[in-house]
Design a protein around this motif. Structure first.
Motif, short mmCIF file in Angstrom:
data_model
loop_
_atom_site.label_atom_id
_atom_site.label_comp_id
_atom_site.label_asym_id
_atom_site.label_seq_id
_atom_site.Cartn_x
_atom_site.Cartn_y
_atom_site.Cartn_z
N SER A 35 0.86 -1.18 0.00
CA SER A 35 0.00 0.00 0.00
C SER A 35 0.90 1.24 0.00
O SER A 35 2.11 1.14 0.15
CB SER A 35 -0.89 0.02 1.24
N THR A 36 0.29 2.40 -0.13
CA THR A 36 1.07 3.64 -0.11
C THR A 36 1.79 3.78 1.22
O THR A 36 2.96 4.17 1.27
CB THR A 36 0.15 4.85 -0.34
N ALA A 37 1.10 3.48 2.30
CA ALA A 37 1.69 3.61 3.62
C ALA A 37 2.70 2.50 3.92
O ALA A 37 3.69 2.72 4.61
CB ALA A 37 0.61 3.61 4.69
N SER A 38 2.45 1.31 3.38
CA SER A 38 3.34 0.16 3.61
C SER A 38 3.65 -0.49 2.28
O SER A 38 3.08 -1.52 1.92
CB SER A 38 2.67 -0.84 4.56
N PRO A 39 4.56 0.09 1.49
CA PRO A 39 4.85 -0.40 0.14
C PRO A 39 5.39 -1.81 0.07
O PRO A 39 5.33 -2.44 -0.99
CB PRO A 39 5.87 0.62 -0.38
N SER A 64 1.21 -4.17 -11.16
CA SER A 64 1.74 -2.82 -11.35
C SER A 64 3.00 -2.75 -10.50
O SER A 64 3.10 -3.44 -9.46
CB SER A 64 0.73 -1.76 -10.91
N VAL A 65 3.97 -1.96 -10.91
CA VAL A 65 5.25 -1.95 -10.22
C VAL A 65 5.71 -0.51 -9.99
O VAL A 65 5.60 0.34 -10.87
CB VAL A 65 6.33 -2.70 -11.03
N GLN A 66 6.22 -0.26 -8.79
CA GLN A 66 6.82 1.03 -8.47
C GLN A 66 8.26 0.81 -8.04
O GLN A 66 8.60 -0.24 -7.50
CB GLN A 66 6.04 1.72 -7.35
N VAL A 67 9.09 1.80 -8.27
CA VAL A 67 10.50 1.68 -7.92
C VAL A 67 10.94 2.88 -7.09
O VAL A 67 10.55 4.01 -7.35
CB VAL A 67 11.39 1.56 -9.19
N ASP A 68 11.73 2.60 -6.07
CA ASP A 68 12.36 3.64 -5.28
C ASP A 68 13.87 3.53 -5.50
O ASP A 68 14.51 2.60 -4.99
CB ASP A 68 12.04 3.47 -3.79
N ALA A 86 15.00 3.31 0.09
CA ALA A 86 14.50 3.60 1.43
C ALA A 86 13.01 3.28 1.57
O ALA A 86 12.49 3.21 2.68
CB ALA A 86 14.73 5.07 1.76
N GLY A 87 12.32 3.10 0.45
CA GLY A 87 10.90 2.79 0.50
C GLY A 87 10.01 3.98 0.75
O GLY A 87 8.88 3.84 1.21
N LYS A 88 10.51 5.20 0.44
CA LYS A 88 9.73 6.42 0.71
C LYS A 88 9.48 7.27 -0.54
O LYS A 88 8.65 8.17 -0.51
CB LYS A 88 10.44 7.26 1.76
N LEU A 140 14.59 -0.47 -4.89
CA LEU A 140 13.55 -1.29 -4.28
C LEU A 140 12.31 -1.28 -5.16
O LEU A 140 11.83 -0.21 -5.53
CB LEU A 140 13.20 -0.75 -2.89
N LEU A 141 11.82 -2.46 -5.51
CA LEU A 141 10.59 -2.58 -6.31
C LEU A 141 9.44 -3.01 -5.42
O LEU A 141 9.58 -3.95 -4.63
CB LEU A 141 10.76 -3.63 -7.42
N SER A 142 8.31 -2.34 -5.53
CA SER A 142 7.08 -2.74 -4.86
C SER A 142 6.15 -3.30 -5.93
O SER A 142 5.75 -2.58 -6.85
CB SER A 142 6.42 -1.55 -4.16
N VAL A 143 5.85 -4.58 -5.83
CA VAL A 143 5.05 -5.28 -6.84
C VAL A 143 3.66 -5.57 -6.28
O VAL A 143 3.54 -6.19 -5.23
CB VAL A 143 5.74 -6.61 -7.25
N LYS A 144 2.61 -5.13 -6.99
CA LYS A 144 1.24 -5.31 -6.51
C LYS A 144 0.36 -5.85 -7.62
O LYS A 144 0.33 -5.31 -8.72
CB LYS A 144 0.69 -3.97 -6.00
N THR A 145 -0.37 -6.92 -7.36
CA THR A 145 -1.25 -7.52 -8.37
C THR A 145 -2.56 -6.76 -8.46
O THR A 145 -2.90 -5.95 -7.60
CB THR A 145 -1.55 -8.99 -8.05
N THR A 146 -3.35 -7.06 -9.49
CA THR A 146 -4.66 -6.42 -9.64
C THR A 146 -5.60 -6.80 -8.52
O THR A 146 -6.60 -6.12 -8.29
CB THR A 146 -5.30 -6.81 -10.99
N ALA A 147 -5.29 -7.87 -7.80
CA ALA A 147 -6.11 -8.30 -6.66
C ALA A 147 -5.65 -7.65 -5.36
O ALA A 147 -6.24 -7.86 -4.32
CB ALA A 147 -6.07 -9.82 -6.52
N GLY A 148 -4.56 -6.86 -5.43
CA GLY A 148 -4.09 -6.15 -4.26
C GLY A 148 -3.03 -6.85 -3.44
O GLY A 148 -2.67 -6.39 -2.36
N PHE A 149 -2.51 -7.98 -3.95
CA PHE A 149 -1.49 -8.72 -3.22
C PHE A 149 -0.12 -8.53 -3.91
O PHE A 149 -0.04 -8.06 -5.02
CB PHE A 149 -1.85 -10.20 -3.15
N GLY A 150 0.94 -8.94 -3.24
CA GLY A 150 2.25 -8.79 -3.85
C GLY A 150 3.38 -8.88 -2.85
O GLY A 150 3.26 -9.52 -1.82
N ALA A 151 4.48 -8.18 -3.15
CA ALA A 151 5.67 -8.21 -2.30
C ALA A 151 6.65 -7.19 -2.84
O ALA A 151 6.42 -6.55 -3.85
CB ALA A 151 6.29 -9.61 -2.29
#
Length: 303
Positions: free
Chosen positions: A23-27, A69-73, A77-79, A122-133
Motif C-alpha cells: 500500500s502507499t503507507a506500507s509499500p 503494477s510496479v513502483q521503484v524507489d 528507502a521505501g519512501k 527497491l521494487l514494490s510489486v502489486k497484483t490487480t487483486a491487491g497482493f504482492g511483495a
C-alpha cells in the motif's frame, strides 16, 4: 509478522506465507525496509534498464491474478516510489496455479543508490487483486542472480511477509483478544488506553470508549494522559474519521493489536493481526526492548 526479511531472490519456490498487501503507507507490507535492504539477495537489472522476475500465484481466478503494477524507489528507502513500466505482464485471471514472467522497465535515467554499496533499488510489486511483495534490484556492481519471485494470494494462509529464517507463529485474533477480557469496559474511568478492552481511553473524558465512537461523541478521540489524541484502533479497523489533531502510534504494537483484535471480535469486523515485535507470550524481542529503552531515554531528556 513471521519474518523480518524482504522477499529473497533464490531458486526456492515461494510460499503462501510470503504474500503481502503493498500500500502507499506500507509499500512492502509488514517488512522493515532499512533493516533488510542489504541482507536481501538482489536481482540484477539488465543493461537496458529492464528487470525480469516471476510472479507466483497460489490459487486460480482473479483473486490469484499475476498481472501487476510496479513502483521503484531508486534510493532503496521505501519512501520515494515512482511508477515503472511493465513491458511483459502476468495473467489477470489464471485458470490454474502458475508462475508467470514479468518484465519491468525502470524509468529512463534511473540510478540505484540504496544500500551500503550504493547500487540498490527497491521494487514494490502489486497484483490487480491487491497482493504482492517487494524485491531488491541491483544495478551495475552486484552479480547477476536467478529471477526474483513475487508471491501473490494464497487461500491457505493469511498474507504475511517473506521469510528466510523461522520465527514464532503469528498470534490469532482470538489469542490477542483473550488478553483484553480482564480490562475495563466502556464508561469505566481510565488513565490510559492500555487499561481499556477496546484500547481507547477518551482523551477528554478519561473513560473507556469505543475507538470509532470516541472520535465524534465528545470523548476527544482516544489517548487520555498523552500529549495528543489518537485513533489507533479505529484506523486499524478501517475507519478514517479521526478527530482533528489525532496522532497515531505504532499500529503494529502488540498492545494496540490486541485491543483491535478484541474490538473486531466484539463487533464482527474483519482484522488480520500484524504483530511483529512480540512472540506468543507477549514478550518483547531483546533487540526491540533495547531500542525502545533508548528512545524513552532520549524523550525523557527532551522533556
Amino acid at each position: 509478522m513471521r519474518s523480518r526479511t524482504l522477499p529473497s531472490v533464490s531458486k526456492a519456490r515461494p510460499h503462501g506465507s510470503d504474500v503481502q498487501r503493498p500500500s502507499t503507507a506500507s509499500p512492502c507490507g509488514n517488512v522493515n525496509i532499512p533493516s533488510n535492504l542489504d541482507t536481501s539477495t538482489a536481482v540484477a537489472a539488465a543493461a537496458d534498464g529492464t528487470v525480469t522476475f516471476q510472479v507466483q500465484n497460489f490459487n486460480a481466478g482473479s483473486d490469484g491474478s499475476t498481472s501487476v503494477s510496479v513502483q521503484v524507489d531508486p534510493t532503496g528507502a521505501g519512501k520515494k516510489f515512482v511508477a515503472a513500466t511493465v513491458k511483459t505482464n502476468g495473467n489477470k485471471n489464471p485458470s490454474k496455479v502458475e508462475s508467470d514472467k514479468v518484465v519491468v522497465s525502470l524509468p529512463a535515467g534511473t540510478k540505484c543508490t540504496g544500500g551500503k554499496a550504493g547500487n540498490l533499488c527497491l521494487l514494490s510489486v502489486k497484483t490487480t487483486a491487491g497482493f504482492g511483495a517487494c524485491t531488491v534490484v541491483s544495478q551495475g556492481k552486484a552479480p547477476a542472480n536467478p529471477p526474483a519471485k513475487a508471491a501473490v494470494k494464497s487461500t491457505a494462509a493469511k498474507p504475511v511477509s517473506a521469510e528466510s529464517t523461522k520465527a514464532a507463529a503469528q498470534p490469532s485474533v482470538a489469542q490477542l483478544a483473550a488478553k483484553q477480557t480482564s480490562k475495563k469496559t466502556v464508561f469505566e474511568s481510565c488513565a490510559s488506553d492500555s487499561e481499556c478492552q477496546q484500547g481507547c481511553c477518551g482523551f477528554s473524558s478519561g473513560k473507556c470508549a469505543g475507538p470509532d465512537v470516541a472520535q465524534s461523541n465528545g470523548s476527544g478521540g482516544c489517548g487520555h494522559g498523552a500529549k495528543a489524541p489518537n485513533c489507533n484502533v479505529a484506523t486499524l479497523l478501517g475507519f478514517s474519521d479521526c478527530i482533528k489533531g489525532a496522532k497515531n502510534g505504532d499500529l503494529h504494537d502488540a498492545t494496540i493489536q490486541a485491543a483491535t483484535a478484541f474490538t473486531a471480535k466484539l463487533d464482527g469486523f474483519k482484522f488480520t493481526p500484524s504483530v511483529k515485535t512480540r512472540d506468543l507470550e507477549g514478550k518483547l524481542a531483546p533487540s526491540v526492548m533495547k531500542a525502545r529503552e533508548a528512545v524513552r531515554e532520549v524523550l525523557d531528556e527532551l522533556e
